[in-house]
Design a protein around this motif. Structure first.
Motif, mmCIF file in Angstrom:
data_model
loop_
_atom_site.group_PDB
_atom_site.id
_atom_site.type_symbol
_atom_site.label_atom_id
_atom_site.label_comp_id
_atom_site.label_asym_id
_atom_site.label_seq_id
_atom_site.Cartn_x
_atom_site.Cartn_y
_atom_site.Cartn_z
ATOM 1 N N ARG A 163 0.735 -1.222 0.076
ATOM 2 C CA ARG A 163 0.098 0.045 -0.222
ATOM 3 C C ARG A 163 0.830 1.283 0.190
ATOM 4 O O ARG A 163 0.366 2.222 -0.740
ATOM 5 N N MET A 164 2.069 1.137 0.700
ATOM 6 C CA MET A 164 2.793 2.427 0.792
ATOM 7 C C MET A 164 3.509 2.648 -0.528
ATOM 8 O O MET A 164 3.671 3.974 -1.026
ATOM 9 N N THR A 165 3.744 1.579 -1.193
ATOM 10 C CA THR A 165 4.515 1.818 -2.602
ATOM 11 C C THR A 165 3.472 2.152 -3.385
ATOM 12 O O THR A 165 3.490 3.117 -4.331
ATOM 13 N N GLU A 166 2.362 1.506 -3.366
ATOM 14 C CA GLU A 166 1.274 2.251 -4.381
ATOM 15 C C GLU A 166 0.930 3.492 -4.202
ATOM 16 O O GLU A 166 0.897 4.159 -5.382
ATOM 17 N N ALA A 167 0.508 3.845 -3.147
ATOM 18 C CA ALA A 167 0.089 5.237 -2.699
ATOM 19 C C ALA A 167 1.054 6.263 -3.088
ATOM 20 O O ALA A 167 1.014 7.505 -3.754
ATOM 21 N N SER A 168 2.328 6.029 -2.741
ATOM 22 C CA SER A 168 3.484 6.782 -2.990
ATOM 23 C C SER A 168 3.576 7.142 -4.530
ATOM 24 O O SER A 168 3.914 8.249 -5.158
ATOM 25 N N LEU A 169 3.681 6.125 -5.518
ATOM 26 C CA LEU A 169 3.812 6.276 -7.179
ATOM 27 C C LEU A 169 2.436 6.975 -7.366
ATOM 28 O O LEU A 169 2.672 7.682 -8.171
ATOM 29 N N GLN A 170 1.267 6.903 -6.789
ATOM 30 C CA GLN A 170 0.126 7.612 -7.072
ATOM 31 C C GLN A 170 0.411 9.035 -6.809
ATOM 32 O O GLN A 170 -0.031 9.977 -7.751
ATOM 33 N N ALA A 171 0.889 9.333 -5.721
ATOM 34 C CA ALA A 171 1.177 10.748 -5.214
ATOM 35 C C ALA A 171 2.225 11.662 -6.090
ATOM 36 O O ALA A 171 2.067 12.564 -6.594
ATOM 37 N N VAL A 172 3.247 10.815 -6.363
ATOM 38 C CA VAL A 172 4.389 11.143 -7.187
ATOM 39 C C VAL A 172 3.735 11.475 -8.746
ATOM 40 O O VAL A 172 4.011 12.648 -9.194
ATOM 41 N N GLY A 173 2.881 10.645 -9.107
ATOM 42 C CA GLY A 173 2.355 10.902 -10.492
ATOM 43 C C GLY A 173 1.575 12.050 -10.606
ATOM 44 O O GLY A 173 1.642 12.797 -11.362
ATOM 45 N N ALA A 174 0.784 12.150 -9.646
ATOM 46 C CA ALA A 174 -0.411 13.228 -9.535
ATOM 47 C C ALA A 174 0.269 14.453 -9.325
ATOM 48 O O ALA A 174 -0.177 15.414 -9.864
ATOM 49 N N ALA A 175 1.511 14.519 -8.644
ATOM 50 C CA ALA A 175 2.399 15.777 -8.477
ATOM 51 C C ALA A 175 3.022 16.058 -9.925
ATOM 52 O O ALA A 175 3.508 17.312 -10.046
ATOM 53 N N GLY A 176 3.190 15.153 -10.860
ATOM 54 C CA GLY A 176 3.832 15.273 -12.212
ATOM 55 C C GLY A 176 5.445 15.045 -11.911
ATOM 56 O O GLY A 176 6.103 15.874 -12.967
ATOM 57 N N TRP A 177 5.730 14.213 -10.835
ATOM 58 C CA TRP A 177 7.267 14.055 -10.715
ATOM 59 C C TRP A 177 7.342 12.717 -11.125
ATOM 60 O O TRP A 177 6.379 11.913 -11.156
ATOM 61 N N PHE A 178 8.802 12.261 -11.224
ATOM 62 C CA PHE A 178 9.236 10.959 -11.502
ATOM 63 C C PHE A 178 9.972 10.655 -10.202
ATOM 64 O O PHE A 178 10.525 11.430 -9.443
ATOM 65 N N PRO A 179 10.040 9.236 -9.909
ATOM 66 C CA PRO A 179 10.401 8.889 -8.734
ATOM 67 C C PRO A 179 12.097 9.417 -8.653
ATOM 68 O O PRO A 179 12.282 9.837 -7.273
ATOM 69 N N GLY A 180 12.740 9.361 -9.664
ATOM 70 C CA GLY A 180 14.038 9.863 -9.599
ATOM 71 C C GLY A 180 14.208 11.308 -9.277
ATOM 72 O O GLY A 180 15.347 11.945 -8.985
ATOM 73 N N GLN A 181 13.249 12.200 -9.174
ATOM 74 C CA GLN A 181 13.285 13.584 -8.736
ATOM 75 C C GLN A 181 13.184 13.619 -7.370
ATOM 76 O O GLN A 181 12.981 14.768 -6.870
ATOM 77 N N ILE A 182 12.725 12.692 -6.651
ATOM 78 C CA ILE A 182 12.400 12.798 -5.231
ATOM 79 C C ILE A 182 13.515 12.998 -4.418
ATOM 80 O O ILE A 182 14.673 12.228 -4.603
ATOM 81 N N ASP A 183 14.054 14.169 -3.734
ATOM 82 C CA ASP A 183 15.048 14.382 -2.955
ATOM 83 C C ASP A 183 15.096 13.541 -1.797
ATOM 84 O O ASP A 183 15.972 13.357 -1.109
ATOM 85 N N ARG A 184 13.896 13.766 -1.113
ATOM 86 C CA ARG A 184 13.910 13.099 0.482
ATOM 87 C C ARG A 184 12.573 12.299 0.620
ATOM 88 O O ARG A 184 11.607 12.803 0.388
ATOM 89 N N PHE A 185 12.901 11.030 1.104
ATOM 90 C CA PHE A 185 11.541 9.913 1.072
ATOM 91 C C PHE A 185 11.352 10.124 2.754
ATOM 92 O O PHE A 185 12.460 9.621 3.368
ATOM 93 N N ALA A 186 10.369 10.378 3.156
ATOM 94 C CA ALA A 186 9.938 10.586 4.562
ATOM 95 C C ALA A 186 8.585 9.692 4.859
ATOM 96 O O ALA A 186 7.542 10.008 4.400
ATOM 97 N N ALA A 187 9.112 8.678 5.132
ATOM 98 C CA ALA A 187 7.898 7.513 5.510
ATOM 99 C C ALA A 187 7.640 7.251 6.971
ATOM 100 O O ALA A 187 8.512 7.341 7.652
ATOM 101 N N HIS A 188 6.406 7.044 7.165
ATOM 102 C CA HIS A 188 5.933 6.624 8.687
ATOM 103 C C HIS A 188 6.968 5.605 9.031
ATOM 104 O O HIS A 188 7.266 4.420 8.386
ATOM 105 N N GLN A 189 7.652 5.468 10.186
ATOM 106 C CA GLN A 189 8.803 4.747 10.774
ATOM 107 C C GLN A 189 8.327 3.469 11.419
ATOM 108 O O GLN A 189 8.200 3.545 12.326
ATOM 109 N N ALA A 190 7.704 2.650 10.282
ATOM 110 C CA ALA A 190 7.130 1.490 10.857
ATOM 111 C C ALA A 190 7.895 0.376 11.551
ATOM 112 O O ALA A 190 7.907 -0.227 12.503
ATOM 113 N N ASN A 191 8.835 0.247 10.490
ATOM 114 C CA ASN A 191 9.942 -0.738 10.838
ATOM 115 C C ASN A 191 11.120 -0.648 9.720
ATOM 116 O O ASN A 191 10.770 -0.380 8.442
ATOM 117 N N GLY A 192 12.168 -0.540 10.088
ATOM 118 C CA GLY A 192 13.145 -0.359 9.055
ATOM 119 C C GLY A 192 13.146 -1.359 7.820
ATOM 120 O O GLY A 192 13.488 -0.788 6.756
#
Ligand code: UT7
Length: 347
Positions: free
Chosen positions: A244-273
């Motif tokens: 779910r985090m992968t899917e939602a992330s790709l949707q949000a990045v796409g909706a922003a008009g970004w590519f994953p390679g353009q993300i400077d910082r990934f700040a995920a809920h710290q569930a488990n390393g």
């Protein structure tokens, strides 16, 4: 649901381009710390197991008598200070562990911050609470209901953890983070971009505190031992969290008009390393672009993302203009992701 995109039907809405903009940031963890050695002394576990399966070494926990509102007030105070303007029209508190079943905790937090009189309410989405709160606060601003919102995410998570349950006691911890959001323009630094949210209530029993609500209270039967505590089917939760985090992330990045390679910082809920590594790898984000504090603070529930952002900004790991991706997953099940361009802000 996606907030921040044009209405597909072209319906009239708030002023075009009006967006929530990050204007303040703060966090707080209680001073008491529990190390892996402390847990090994009282549970059938090992430092090696905890580090290798979760990535956690230490976590902060509330002292007896400390409640979620105490953490929330401190984080909220710091966020208001960092915003250089303590005026807000609303206080939204995302929490899994309200001070009481009734009323909401936010009004008391607002009053203690000297903000009494403003709209104040809680949002309940467990570990995705900050992102649901972000969508709520952004909606208040985008619709013109509020100009400035204090969004706090706070959890005294250890108050619902069974101290004897090695599966959860080693992971969950306490803390709070807060942001001030103001009305601004969609293209200025700090503007909150598209927010993607989802849920699957068919899997609600994977993460639950079975007792204490109307389901149990209306039953003539006494609650089962342990039902007052947080219960999690770890392995199944892990799998859904990654997907779910992968899917939602790709949707949000796409909706922003970004590519994953353009993300400077990934700040995920710290569930488990290991979950964070799996999600980042699937999206294609190398370790240098991932923010993490799970080793020192554990899984702090709703507080996790703003606590991470605050600590990363203080360490100089977040700088103005960076493209930031946020994502979370937790009980409900509920998940989400959002994008943000980092403003000139340290909090
Ligand atoms: O934040 C909200 C959402 N929550 C999450 O995202 C958490 C998701 N899940 C996880 O992080 C992991 O599933 C855990 C860290 C909870 C557990 O790791 P796992 O590798 O999935 O272990 P498991 O639950 O499959 O358990 C494997 C073994 C079991 O023993 P048996 O049945 O194979 O003999 C557990 O009893 O590990 C045992 N175990 C432990 N052993 C030592 C469980 N907890 C511990 C422990 N120390 N603390």
């Amino acid at each position: 649901m996606t907030v921040g995109l044009p209405d597909p039907l072209g319906r009239p809405g708030p002023p075009p381009g009006r967006s929530a903009v990050l204007a303040g940031l703060g966090a707080y963890v209680p001073p008491d710390m529990v190390t892996n050695a402390d847990l090994v002394a009282r549970l059938d576990t090992s430092d090696e197991w905890i580090r290798s399966r979760t990535g956690i070494s230490t976590r902060h926990v509330v002292a007896p008598g400390t409640a979620t509102s105490d953490l929330a007030v401190e984080a909220g105070r710091r966020a208001l200070k960092s915003a250089d303007d303590s005026q807000v029209d609303a206080v939204v508190l995302a929490t899994t562990t309200p001070d009481h079943p009734c009323p909401a905790t936010a009004p008391a937090v607002a009053a203690r911050l000297g903000l009494g009189g403003v709209a104040a309410f809680d949002v309940s989405a467990v570990c995705t609470g900050f992102l649901y709160g972000l969508a709520t606060a952004s909606g208040l601003i985008a619709s013109g209901v509020a100009q400035r919102v204090l969004l706090i995410a706070a959890d005294a998570f250890t108050t619902i953890i069974d101290p004897e349950d090695r599966g959860t006691a080693v992971i969950f911890a306490d803390g709070a983070g807060a942001v001030v959001l103001r009305a601004g323009h969609a293209h200025e630094p700090g503007a909150v971009g598209p927010i993607v949210l989802g849920s699957d209530g068919d899997l609600s029993e994977l993460i639950a505190v079975p007792a204490g609500g109307s389901r149990q209270r209306s039953s003539p039967e006494a609650p089962k031992p342990g039902d007052q505590y947080f219960q999690m089917a770890g392995r199944a939760t892990y799998r859904h969290a990654v997907e779910r985090m992968t899917e939602a992330s790709l949707q949000a990045v796409g909706a922003a008009g970004w590519f994953p390679g353009q993300i400077d910082r990934f700040a995920a809920h710290q569930a488990n390393g290991r979950i964070l590594e799996a999600v980042a790898e699937r999206i294609g984000i190398e370790p240098e672009r991932r923010l993490s504090n799970i080793e020192r603070v554990g899984n702090t529930g709703a507080a996790s993302i703003p606590l991470l952002l605050s600590q990363a900004s203080q360490r100089g790991e977040l700088t103005a203009g960076q493209r930031v991706l946020l994502t979370a997953f937790g009980g409900g099940l509920a998940w989400g992701a959002a994008t943000l361009t980092w403003p000139d802000l340290v909090g």
